[in-house]
Design a protein around this motif. Structure first.
Motif, PDB file in Angstrom:
ATOM      1  N   LYS A  49       3.484 -11.841  15.319  1.00 51.57           N
ATOM      2  CA  LYS A  49       3.672 -11.300  13.977  1.00 51.57           C
ATOM      3  C   LYS A  49       3.794 -12.458  12.991  1.00 51.57           C
ATOM      4  O   LYS A  49       4.562 -13.388  13.205  1.00 51.57           O
ATOM      5  N   THR A  67       6.026 -10.145  19.020  1.00 51.28           N
ATOM      6  CA  THR A  67       6.388  -8.780  18.647  1.00 51.28           C
ATOM      7  C   THR A  67       6.143  -7.830  19.807  1.00 51.28           C
ATOM      8  O   THR A  67       5.184  -7.991  20.566  1.00 51.28           O
ATOM      9  N   LYS A  70       4.190  -2.536  16.802  1.00 52.62           N
ATOM     10  CA  LYS A  70       3.615  -2.580  15.461  1.00 52.62           C
ATOM     11  C   LYS A  70       4.474  -1.708  14.559  1.00 52.62           C
ATOM     12  O   LYS A  70       4.702  -0.541  14.860  1.00 52.62           O
ATOM     13  N   ASP A  74       2.837  -2.811   9.013  1.00 49.73           N
ATOM     14  CA  ASP A  74       2.117  -3.999   9.477  1.00 49.73           C
ATOM     15  C   ASP A  74       0.611  -3.785   9.424  1.00 49.73           C
ATOM     16  O   ASP A  74       0.106  -2.715   9.749  1.00 49.73           O
ATOM     17  N   GLU A  76      -2.772  -4.851  11.239  1.00 49.23           N
ATOM     18  CA  GLU A  76      -3.135  -5.363  12.565  1.00 49.23           C
ATOM     19  C   GLU A  76      -4.485  -6.055  12.521  1.00 49.23           C
ATOM     20  O   GLU A  76      -5.455  -5.519  12.000  1.00 49.23           O
ATOM     21  N   PHE A  85      -0.159  -9.302  13.994  1.00 51.35           N
ATOM     22  CA  PHE A  85       0.344  -8.325  13.032  1.00 51.35           C
ATOM     23  C   PHE A  85       0.853  -9.073  11.806  1.00 51.35           C
ATOM     24  O   PHE A  85       1.533 -10.090  11.945  1.00 51.35           O
ATOM     25  N   GLU A  87       3.163  -8.840   8.473  1.00 51.14           N
ATOM     26  CA  GLU A  87       4.210  -8.090   7.789  1.00 51.14           C
ATOM     27  C   GLU A  87       3.745  -7.728   6.379  1.00 51.14           C
ATOM     28  O   GLU A  87       2.950  -8.450   5.765  1.00 51.14           O
TER      29      GLU A  87
END
Length: 129
Positions: A49, A67, A70, A74, A76, A85, A87
């Motif tokens: 992430k 991470t 998900k 997020d 992807e 991922f 943020e």
């Protein structure tokens, strides 16, 4: 908050034309290979992430963590069998960015080649947009 798993440096890319892609972030083959190595033997994690936080002399810095899931907000990125991922807070700062992994005799780190950056600090760890 957990400690970051890797060091990350940011580079401003001057006047690079942003190519339309499906992903907010593209990974180089070197980054893909390093992520595969980092996740090897860690079946509880589904990917890495990327986030941003306020830090350094220029404002923002990227964070990288393992991470297990998900989150709803997020973004992807699935490329060559690895999942990254992004943020929500980091999504706009990463548009058009290339994530690379660079290894030298003195260091090894992920490098974000970002055309959106207006300035960086001397060490390259913090940036502003």
């Amino acid at each position: 908050m957990s400690a970051s798993i890797a060091r990350a440096t940011v580079k401003a890319v001057s006047r690079r034309k942003i190519l339309p892609t499906r992903a907010a972030l593209t990974l180089t083959p070197s980054a893909v290979n390093k992520i595969k190595v980092l996740l090897q033997g860690k079946p509880e994690y589904i990917g890495l992430k990327v986030g941003v936080r306020t830090r350094g002399c220029n404002g923002l810095t990227y964070t990288l963590d393992y991470t297990k899931q998900k989150d709803n907000s997020d973004e992807e990125v699935l490329q060559d069998g690895v999942r990254v991922f992004i943020e929500k807070k980091a999504q706009l700062t990463l548009l058009g960015t290339e994530m690379d992994f660079v290894e030298t005799k003195l260091s090894s780190e992920f490098v974000f080649n970002n055309p959106n950056i207006k300035g960086t600090c001397g060490c390259g760890e913090s940036f502003n947009i």
